[in-house]
Write an enzyme that holds these catalytic residues in place. Structure first.
Site, PDB file in Angstrom:
ATOM      1  N   HIS A 126       0.840  -1.195   0.000  1.00  0.00           N
ATOM      2  CA  HIS A 126       0.000   0.000   0.000  1.00  0.00           C
ATOM      3  C   HIS A 126       0.880   1.252   0.000  1.00  0.00           C
ATOM      4  CE1 HIS A 126      -2.958   2.946   1.646  1.00  0.00           C
ATOM      5  NE2 HIS A 126      -3.785   2.245   0.881  1.00  0.00           N
ATOM      6  N   SER A 168      -8.306 -15.216  -2.469  1.00  0.00           N
ATOM      7  CA  SER A 168      -8.493 -13.782  -2.678  1.00  0.00           C
ATOM      8  C   SER A 168      -9.920 -13.502  -3.134  1.00  0.00           C
ATOM      9  CB  SER A 168      -7.509 -13.255  -3.725  1.00  0.00           C
ATOM     10  OG  SER A 168      -7.776 -11.895  -4.027  1.00  0.00           O
TER      11      SER A 168
END
Length: 579
Positions: A298, A499
């Site tokens: 991130h 995921s």
């Protein structure tokens, strides 16, 4: 119905273009029967329907009642045919009687239904004899009690369903200033309409926007709640929610396997604050340490490096977005004389890849790093609430330093928030005594939202671990369903193991991207299959994408090749499809 209620309903019908008002009239009740006859209702059959229409209905157009009286509270709930709550409303009015209050409540709920284009609904009314002064229950700062009831309210045309939201070009208006701009209530109602329409087209960002508990918790908005300072030290004022916050922290500590007397944490303003706090802890423990983070980490991790003036080693990633452990090994060996502060991403932002914590720990050991020479922060913003129900990768039984999640993502919350958990023995490196607030503070933000711990506590209590486990399974199943359907339609798509982020070829049309609120990088877009996303929404997205691709890719125009980004096995461009 009562004279006032009859008049109010009739006025609404006339002003909104209805051709008639139908009701049931008992012929044996002479007083009631005569009332409807006197007010222009035509009576049919024995146990009869009454209809007010034509010229008699038009007489009620623009009919308003201006009698003043005492203050009363009105409210109501709209439920669907299955009994699930759709919306609630509540406001304070000034009126002469409970009957008038009942009529105004009916009027308000009818307007709400009309504004949302509900064509059929059943209205049930009831009045409670309760008078009070508005100051008793309506603190300063609450929304106008006459919301939806203003005489100048005009519903503006909003974007058609699915259309992107336009910038409202707003300005702050002085109260009482005469201008042609819409009223505050008009602006808010139309804004709410737009958001309501756009909910079913929110596919590209990790937010659980279907939060079901807002009505129950809405009364808390009348109070300013500030959890400043350490959550484990009681405030000197009562307007805080640290008791709720500690309950939430205990729940996560148990989830991530750390004893109650061994952890410290707090409810943050989001995942970025959690990352800033985790990296700061690592730097304070290991001042000479180098920060290692994959290139798919991130962006807040590199932001932390800049803020704290830390050396940053960016680690390459494999094609699925997971950290390249051979590159990590090489760079650890290159900097073996300095401690390592490693950001482990449990679910990368774009591809949903998971850095394998166990492999990273083994790599550190193989490179000769003892546990006092490294600090590991786990950025589990999206997946920190998922993985404990899949495997036990996230656990403080392993030598990790901190874990952070975003509360508004998988769990859901109306405002951004998060949870940061670390080891209690580490926090003294950050704690500072603040006499002004009679507390110590080791947080990033100081003043902290006291509402979010209550929202998190309530959601966790209502859903529970069983409910979360069901959400995880449903999201994983729906993500696989989306990936399979895309590939069956000849569209390049990739889904990492465990995921809920499906990566696909970037749509050619910007308006399509904007309509479905997709996030895009290079020639890729992704859909994040959150708990609020249904298969109907996914089917609508796929069907529209398939139809639009027929228009985009004709006359020799080909879809992009994204084999370098998602792997040749997932790319179905003309070259790889043939291969």
């Amino acid at each position: 119905m009562g004279k006032l209620l009859f008049g109010t309903v009739s006025s609404i019908a006339a002003n909104n273009g209805f051709v008639s008002v139908d009701g049931i009239v008992a012929v044996w009740n002479k007083k009631s029967y005569d009332f409807y006859i006197d007010n222009g209702v035509e009576i049919f059959d024995e146990f009869r329907y009454g209809k007010l229409h034509g010229e008699n209905l038009k007489k009620y157009a623009d009919k308003e009642k201006n009698d003043e009286g005492s203050f009363r509270r009105i409210g109501g709930i709209l439920r669907n045919h299955e009994g699930d709550m759709v919306f609630v409303f509540s406001s304070t009015i000034q009126c002469a009687s409970n009957t008038e209050a009942e009529a105004m409540a009916a009027r308000q709920v009818i307007k709400l239904c009309l504004q949302r284009n509900y064509n059929g609904f059943t209205l049930e009314v009831d009045s409670i004899a309760l008078d009070f002064e508005p100051s008793d229950i309506t603190p300063r700062g609450l929304a106008s009690p006459n919301l939806f009831l203003d005489g100048d309210y005009k519903r503006q045309k909003v974007a058609p369903p699915g259309g992107p939201r336009k910038n409202l070009q707003l300005a702050v208006m002085e109260p009482g200033f005469k201008c042609d701009a819409p009223s505050l209530d008009t602006i808010l109602v139309n804004y709410l309409d737009t958001l309501t329409q756009r909910v079913n087209f929110h596919l590209g960002y990790p937010v659980n926007i279907c939060y079901d508990h807002y009505a129950t918790l809405a009364p808390l908005l009348q109070f300013h709640l500030n959890n400043c300072g350490d959550p484990f030290i009681q405030n000197t004022v009562d307007f805080h929610s640290k008791d709720f916050e500690m309950a939430v922290l205990d729940w996560f500590a148990q989830l991530w396997e750390i004893e109650k007397d061994q952890y410290w944490g707090y409810v943050t303003n989001g995942g970025t604050e959690g990352n800033l706090h985790g990296v700061l802890l690592g730097r304070e423990l290991l001042p000479e340490g180098i920060l290692y983070a994959s290139k798919d980490s991130h962006y807040s991790v590199s932001k932390a490096a800049r803020m704290y003036r830390m050396d940053l080693e960016t680690i390459n990633t494999s094609i699925n977005g997971e950290m390249d452990y051979s590159d990590l090994r090489a760079k650890l060996l290159q900097n073996k004389n300095k401690p390592a502060i490693i950001n482990v991403t449990i679910g990368t932002t774009f591809k949903g890849a998971v850095d394998d914590l166990d492999i990273i720990l083994q790599t550190l050991k193989d490179c000769g790093y003892s546990e006092d020479m490294f600090y590991i922060h786990c950025d589990a913003a999206l997946c920190g609430l998922m993985f404990p129900f899949i495997n036990n990768m996230i656990s403080f039984k392993k030598p990790i330093g901190s874990v952070t999640i975003s509360g508004h993502k998988f769990l859901g919350c109306p405002m951004p928030c998060g949870v940061q958990i670390t080891r209690k023995s580490y926090i003294n490196n950050l704690s500072r005594n603040v006499e002004y607030i009679a507390s110590v503070d080791a947080t990033i933000s100081g003043s902290r939202n006291g509402l979010t711990p209550i929202f998190l506590w309530y959601s966790l209590s209502v859903k529970g671990q069983i409910g979360l486990q069901k959400d995880v399974k449903r999201c994983l199943d729906n993500a696989k369903y989306l990936k399979d359907r895309l590939q069956q339609a000849g569209i390049s798509a990739m889904l990492n193991e465990l995921s809920i982020i499906v990566v696909l070829e970037r749509p050619r049309d910007h308006e399509f991207i904007r309509r479905w609120q997709l996030s895009c990088v290079k020639d890729m877009a992704h859909v994040i299959v959150m708990p609020g996303i249904t298969r109907d929404m996914l089917d609508n997205f796929i069907n529209e994408l398939v139809q639009q691709r027929k228009l985009w890719y004709q006359d020799g125009v080909e879809p992009p090749c994204i084999a370098d980004d998602i792997g040749a096995q997932n790319c179905v461009c003309s070259y790889h499809k043939i291969g």
